[in-house]
Design an enzyme around this catalytic site. Sequence first.
Site, PDB file in Angstrom:
ATOM      1  N   ASP A  89      -7.277   3.098  -2.874  1.00 43.89           N
ATOM      2  CA  ASP A  89      -7.997   3.152  -1.600  1.00 43.89           C
ATOM      3  C   ASP A  89      -8.196   4.620  -1.229  1.00 43.89           C
ATOM      4  OD1 ASP A  89      -9.059   2.841   0.909  1.00 43.89           O
ATOM      5  OD2 ASP A  89      -7.327   1.790   1.766  1.00 43.89           O
TER       6      ASP A  89
ATOM      7  N   GLU B 129     -11.297   0.852  -3.322  1.00 43.22           N
ATOM      8  CA  GLU B 129     -11.556   0.582  -1.898  1.00 43.22           C
ATOM      9  C   GLU B 129     -12.147   1.805  -1.200  1.00 43.22           C
ATOM     10  OE1 GLU B 129      -8.187  -1.318  -0.064  1.00 43.22           O
ATOM     11  OE2 GLU B 129      -8.855  -0.863   1.972  1.00 43.22           O
TER      12      GLU B 129
ATOM     13  N   SER C 174       0.858  -1.180   0.000  1.00 47.79           N
ATOM     14  CA  SER C 174       0.000   0.000   0.000  1.00 47.79           C
ATOM     15  C   SER C 174       0.895   1.231   0.000  1.00 47.79           C
ATOM     16  CB  SER C 174      -0.882  -0.035   1.254  1.00 47.79           C
ATOM     17  OG  SER C 174      -1.614   1.155   1.361  1.00 47.79           O
TER      18      SER C 174
ATOM     19  N   LYS D 156      -9.862  -6.923   8.222  1.00 44.42           N
ATOM     20  CA  LYS D 156      -8.772  -6.545   9.139  1.00 44.42           C
ATOM     21  C   LYS D 156      -9.142  -7.036  10.526  1.00 44.42           C
ATOM     22  CE  LYS D 156      -7.397  -2.228   6.856  1.00 44.42           C
ATOM     23  NZ  LYS D 156      -7.662  -0.766   6.837  1.00 44.42           N
TER      24      LYS D 156
ATOM     25  N   ASP E 192     -13.907  -1.525   3.308  1.00 47.91           N
ATOM     26  CA  ASP E 192     -12.978  -1.671   4.425  1.00 47.91           C
ATOM     27  C   ASP E 192     -13.670  -1.083   5.665  1.00 47.91           C
ATOM     28  OD1 ASP E 192     -10.956  -1.265   6.303  1.00 47.91           O
ATOM     29  OD2 ASP E 192      -9.530  -0.334   4.958  1.00 47.91           O
TER      30      ASP E 192
ATOM     31  N   LYS F 159      -1.268  -1.005  -4.260  1.00 46.64           N
ATOM     32  CA  LYS F 159      -2.462  -0.239  -3.868  1.00 46.64           C
ATOM     33  C   LYS F 159      -2.013   1.192  -3.649  1.00 46.64           C
ATOM     34  CE  LYS F 159      -4.861  -0.060   0.519  1.00 46.64           C
ATOM     35  NZ  LYS F 159      -5.640  -0.813   1.520  1.00 46.64           N
TER      36      LYS F 159
ATOM     37  N   LYS G 149      -2.992   5.052  -2.442  1.00 47.16           N
ATOM     38  CA  LYS G 149      -3.931   5.888  -1.696  1.00 47.16           C
ATOM     39  C   LYS G 149      -4.322   7.069  -2.570  1.00 47.16           C
ATOM     40  CE  LYS G 149      -4.015   3.754   2.281  1.00 47.16           C
ATOM     41  NZ  LYS G 149      -5.246   3.252   2.864  1.00 47.16           N
TER      42      LYS G 149
ATOM     43  N   GLY H 188      -4.228  -4.311   6.175  1.00 51.35           N
ATOM     44  CA  GLY H 188      -3.163  -4.056   7.141  1.00 51.35           C
ATOM     45  C   GLY H 188      -3.352  -2.709   7.795  1.00 51.35           C
TER      46      GLY H 188
HETATM   47  O1  SMG Z   1      -0.308  -2.189   6.729  1.00 50.77           O
HETATM   48  O2  SMG Z   1       0.540  -1.962   4.752  1.00 50.77           O
HETATM   49  C1  SMG Z   1      -0.222  -1.620   5.648  1.00 50.77           C
HETATM   50  C2  SMG Z   1      -1.123  -0.439   5.411  1.00 50.77           C
HETATM   51  C3  SMG Z   1      -2.259  -0.809   4.563  1.00 50.77           C
HETATM   52  O3  SMG Z   1      -3.275   1.000   3.432  1.00 50.77           O
HETATM   53  C4  SMG Z   1      -3.262   0.302   4.414  1.00 50.77           C
HETATM   54  N1  SMG Z   1      -4.120   0.472   5.409  1.00 50.77           N
HETATM   55  O4  SMG Z   1      -7.352   1.777   4.821  1.00 50.77           O
HETATM   56  O5  SMG Z   1      -6.485  -0.048   4.197  1.00 50.77           O
HETATM   57  C5  SMG Z   1      -6.388   1.032   4.774  1.00 50.77           C
HETATM   58  C6  SMG Z   1      -5.102   1.518   5.380  1.00 50.77           C
HETATM   59  C7  SMG Z   1      -5.262   2.070   6.741  1.00 50.77           C
HETATM   60  C8  SMG Z   1      -3.983   2.415   7.381  1.00 50.77           C
HETATM   61  S1  SMG Z   1      -4.143   3.622   8.558  1.00 50.77           S
HETATM   62  C9  SMG Z   1      -3.061   3.207   9.788  1.00 50.77           C
HETATM   63 MG    MG Z   2      -8.489   0.692   3.346  1.00 48.56          MG
END
Ligand code: SMG
Ligand code: MG
Length: 386
Positions: free
Chosen positions: A206, A234, A151, A283, A259, A178, A180, A311
Amino acid sequence: MSATLPPLEPVEVTAVDLVRVSMPLVRPFTTSFGRQTERAVLLVRVRGAGHDGTEVVGWGECVTPAAPVYSEEFTDGAALVLRDHLVPTLLQGSREVGTEDIGDRLGHLHGHRMARAALELALLDAQLRAADRPLADHLGAVRDRVPAGVSVGIPDDGIAGLVEQVAGYLDEGYLRIKVKVEPGFDVAPVTVLRETFGTGCALQVDANAAYDADDPDHLAALDALNELGLQMLEQPFGAARLRDHARHAARWRTPVCLDESIHDAADAADAIAMGACGIVNIKLGRVGGMAEAVAIRDRCRAAGIPVWCGGMLETGIGRAANVALAATEGFDLPADTSASDRYWREDLTEPFHLVDGHLAVPTGPGIGRVPRADALRDAEVEPLLG
Ligand code: SMG
Ligand code: MG
């Protein structure tokens, strides 16, 4: 098709501690809700004795961010609810407990799923260690390594920086990227990634709930993203906005993955029935632990909806639990379980490495990882009972 987990002997809990460690990230991680440069990690440590008197220690990671930016949960709130409510209530009456008792003993307390998950996972780790059983075996894992995605946050240095980061991760072997996105940083960067890395690159985005389903500019951007051959889109809209997701998912060809909207199996069933999603990100923290994660997986599988393991920038403790879950049947898409060096200069545990785009599933008892003794030397420990 619902798989109940095999029974495990309870443990006699002798102590529960909250352990805090500050972990700087190797690079800032920016999402639509903010920029993080470090994680103030909160761990739950459960000490106990198995039925033959063997002493065990179990670990669970609380995935809350420092502030309530991803959801309403945050680390100091989680510590408080663990100290004042979850731990004393769980151990009231008898200190002989197992994860099967959590529903009965804590069922009347609302919310705080990330805090609850940390406690459940620590207890599960302790029980599994007492039984000398790896978590992956307990869950009925069907693979010994899991496909890894990565990500990528919104970069400080714009599209050029993003392309450079993605090129690096693809070189390392990550199986999907992925990205953001947020209003204003979406169609342009993703178009450049498509042009640079081609249609063979498994790419998804995402939004962390950053789009407004009634804003024409936001919708135009989402419609354009929908044409870029992404694996999934996402959480474009707010966690509670299932109807907005359903309304737009119906006309998009890119599947919507939820999510933040999915807290339990009933949420998943509702979202699926409404047509609000075609994929679910599971998660452990967001859903309150392993039992609920497995229930969501089974509900989605029964409906033919693919799932994958998300994650929350975990250390090796949380990642070990994620990797075991991602090794079970149904988790066929690459997970947000990247290697330790994507997050940390030095992980809290023995590191996870990327090998041919995969992370190996731990094989030791429990989650198969423990915090390094030297990392714990600087930790702040708050005993909750003992
Ligand atoms: O753990 O590699 C990882 C991060 C994955 O993008 C990720 N998580 O919305 O899916 C999500 C985000 C939230 C992270 S905020 C701490
Ligand atoms: Mg997410």
